[in-house]
Design a protein around this motif. Structure first.
Motif, mmCIF file in Angstrom:
data_model
loop_
_atom_site.group_PDB
_atom_site.id
_atom_site.type_symbol
_atom_site.label_atom_id
_atom_site.label_comp_id
_atom_site.label_asym_id
_atom_site.label_seq_id
_atom_site.Cartn_x
_atom_site.Cartn_y
_atom_site.Cartn_z
ATOM 1 N N GLU A 307 0.602 -1.688 -0.270
ATOM 2 C CA GLU A 307 -0.196 -0.541 -0.072
ATOM 3 C C GLU A 307 1.060 1.215 -0.157
ATOM 4 O O GLU A 307 1.519 1.308 0.776
ATOM 5 C CB GLU A 307 -1.228 -0.288 1.340
ATOM 6 C CG GLU A 307 -1.875 -1.088 0.724
ATOM 7 C CD GLU A 307 -2.674 -1.115 2.217
ATOM 8 O OE1 GLU A 307 -3.024 -0.071 3.410
ATOM 9 O OE2 GLU A 307 -3.926 -1.837 2.208
ATOM 10 N N HIS A 322 -3.925 0.624 -2.645
ATOM 11 C CA HIS A 322 -3.278 -0.962 -2.328
ATOM 12 C C HIS A 322 -2.686 -1.563 -4.230
ATOM 13 O O HIS A 322 -4.099 -1.678 -5.218
ATOM 14 C CB HIS A 322 -4.773 -2.268 -2.542
ATOM 15 C CG HIS A 322 -3.746 -3.037 -1.890
ATOM 16 N ND1 HIS A 322 -3.198 -4.149 -1.036
ATOM 17 C CD2 HIS A 322 -3.854 -4.385 -2.783
ATOM 18 C CE1 HIS A 322 -2.482 -4.923 -0.837
ATOM 19 N NE2 HIS A 322 -3.697 -5.574 -2.186
ATOM 20 N N THR A 350 -8.364 3.222 4.539
ATOM 21 C CA THR A 350 -7.100 3.623 5.442
ATOM 22 C C THR A 350 -6.793 3.500 6.341
ATOM 23 O O THR A 350 -6.681 3.397 7.479
ATOM 24 C CB THR A 350 -5.676 3.466 4.249
ATOM 25 O OG1 THR A 350 -5.755 2.216 3.429
ATOM 26 C CG2 THR A 350 -5.139 3.576 4.923
#
Length: 529
Positions: A307, A322, A350
């Motif tokens: 990521e 990602h 995230t």
């Protein structure tokens, strides 16, 4: 150009040249051989002449008959093979031709024996061959023989050329013309020339027909494969362009070869050539460039996920994506390896995961690490101290006069005071860990403690000084608090975290019992000097 195109002319030329060379070599050989034989024959004939006159010459020498000797010499000179003759008595010349050279190399010598005693030698008969005549006659014979051989070789070459043309080059020329007329994909086949059904030309025709049949099948398969490939290309292109994930292809220099529409939407780019290299699109440029180099160099790594933070066209906005990196190896050896990068926007996920992790590890009021996360950090500091054969320390801080703030001014005022305390403790150093242990207790973890505990004393004094400063809760309220600090050093005051906390807690309560607003070290653990 004609010589380059006509096989039968090439064959005829090769045969003619070969025949010519063979004729020249054979002619030279036969010329030399014929000449040698002619010279040998002339020598033999001269020897026979000598034998013919040997008995007469023996009598002439024995009776010293000059007239007879002269007749012998003149009789020998009449023969075309003899250029001159001489009779010698012993080693002295007796009767001979005018101008006879005794020292000439070509002179042939024959011994003349006694007419009655064959073991006695009276003299010698010397004969000089007519070398010019002999050479001329030998040359004429050799040249005649060479011409006959050359004519025979030429005739054989012409005959062989005609036969080769009739039996080989003409059928091959016919087949060549038929092959040139064949259209790829057509079912036209060659026919075997007459009288060649069982020889090599017939095998060649059958092989060509098999090749034509295989070629037609291959062409048909290729047409089908081409149509299928075009169909698959359209489908893959549609998938590439309409995929929900951002996709880009990267060469060995990290330059972007191709990007799809989803990548443009993800990056906020209206054009596909806004930034030329992949690393320019990410916040972690140096780390990404090093990763790409190592990824290409690793023969066992084909797919890697990570990521990263994507820099959109609006550089103030960062998105978490990602990324799946995959190698696309060329089919041919030495062909460049291309990287395929697929990106999914995971910004929201995230941030949510980070928030959940932050909430699990931090106190939501002060944003300091909570007790559970603080314990993990302290244990890690102790482990590092063991590895480095060093010491670490912790400060257990309990606020003084904090309870009246909550009781008199309410929990909002108490929360405001705790926030200010957290800010002041957090400013003690970047390498220290500050955690809210619960209520009005805080713990500070300190790595790399010196032997005299100088830094721990300095931190404790700084903390006390900062916490004694007044805290403005609002425009109308200002509070004054203080703190009592207990200090424990690993491994002097305990071999476990629990022992360290207990030692610091006891030292802190001793401070409170002796008037508060100070710090004290814990007691040494048993067995520590």
């Amino acid at each position: 150009m004609i010589f380059n195109r006509k096989l039968y002319i090439k064959v005829a030329l090769v045969i003619g040249i070969g025949a010519f060379i063979a004729a020249v070599v054979a002619s030279v050989f036969f010329y030399l051989d014929t000449k040698f034989r002619a010279e040998q024959l002339a020598t033999n004939q001269i020897s026979q002449l000598a034998l013919t006159v040997e008995s007469t010459a023996s009598v002439a020498l024995y009776v010293q008959d000059a007239e007879l000797a002269k007749e012998i010499v003149q009789g020998l000179e009449i023969n075309d093979l003899v250029a001159g003759a001489m009779l010698t008595e012993g080693d002295k010349a007796w009767m001979g031709s005018r101008g006879f050279d005794l020292q000439a190399a070509e002179v042939i010598r024959f011994e003349i024996h006694h007419p009655f005693f064959s073991d006695q030698t009276l003299g010698k008969l010397l004969l000089m061959p007519n070398q010019a005549y002999i050479d001329e006659r030998a040359t004429q014979g050799a040249v005649s023989q060479a011409w006959v051989l050359a004519i025979q070789a030429l005739a054989i070459a012409v005959l062989v050329s005609l036969l080769v043309h009739k039996t080989l080059t003409a059928p091959l020329n016919f087949l060549t013309q038929k092959v040139e007329q064949i259209v790829p994909g057509a079912n036209a086949m060659l026919t075997v020339p007459r009288r060649h059904e069982k020889d090599e030309i017939g095998c060649l025709v059958r092989g060509i027909n098999t090749l034509i049949n295989n070629l037609n099948e291959s062409l048909e398969q290729e047409r089908g494969l081409r149509a299928r490939t075009e169909q698959l290309e359209r489908k893959f292109r549609l998938i590439f362009e309409k995929a929900s994930a951002g996709i880009c292809l990267v060469d060995s220099n990290n330059a972007l070869l191709e990007v799809n529409e989803a990548f443009c939407l993800l990056s906020g780019s209206q054009t596909r050539s806004c930034r030329s290299t992949l690393v320019e699109w990410f916040e972690e440029q140096a780390e990404l460039e090093e990763f790409l180099h190592n990824f290409r160099s690793d023969p066992f790594a084909n797919h890697v996920e990570m990521e990263l933070q994507l820099r959109t066209v609006d550089s103030d906005i960062l998105k978490w994506v990602h990324c799946l990196f995959s190698k696309v190896q060329g089919q041919q050896e030495g062909e460049e390896t291309i990287l395929e990068v697929m990106m999914y926007d995971v910004t929201e996920r995230t941030y949510r995961e980070r928030m959940i992790r932050f909430e699990a590890e931090h106190d939501m009021l002060t944003h300091l690490k909570n007790r559970r996360a603080g314990e993990q950090v302290l244990r890690e500091l102790m482990r590092r101290a063991d590895q480095n054969n060093a010491m670490m320390g912790l400060l257990l801080i309990d606020l003084d006069r904090f309870k009246p703030v909550n009781d008199i001014h309410g929990h909002e005022a108490g929360d405001a005071v705790l926030k200010v305390v957290a800010e002041r403790l957090g400013a003690l150093g970047d390498d220290v860990m500050v955690a809210r242990w619960g209520g009005d207790e805080f713990v500070i973890g300190v790595p790399s403690v010196d032997k005299d505990y100088t830094r721990l004393r300095s931190l404790a004094k700084t903390a006390l000084s900062s916490l004694y400063l007044p805290i403005a809760v609002n425009d109308e309220l200002e509070c004054e608090i203080g703190a009592s600090i207990g200090i424990a050093v690993y491994p002097h005051h305990g071999s476990t975290l629990e022992q360290m906390l207990e030692s610091a807690d006891m030292a802190m309560y001793e401070v409170k019992q002796h008037g508060r607003g100070n710090f004290r070290f814990g007691r040494l653990s048993t067995g520590v000097a």
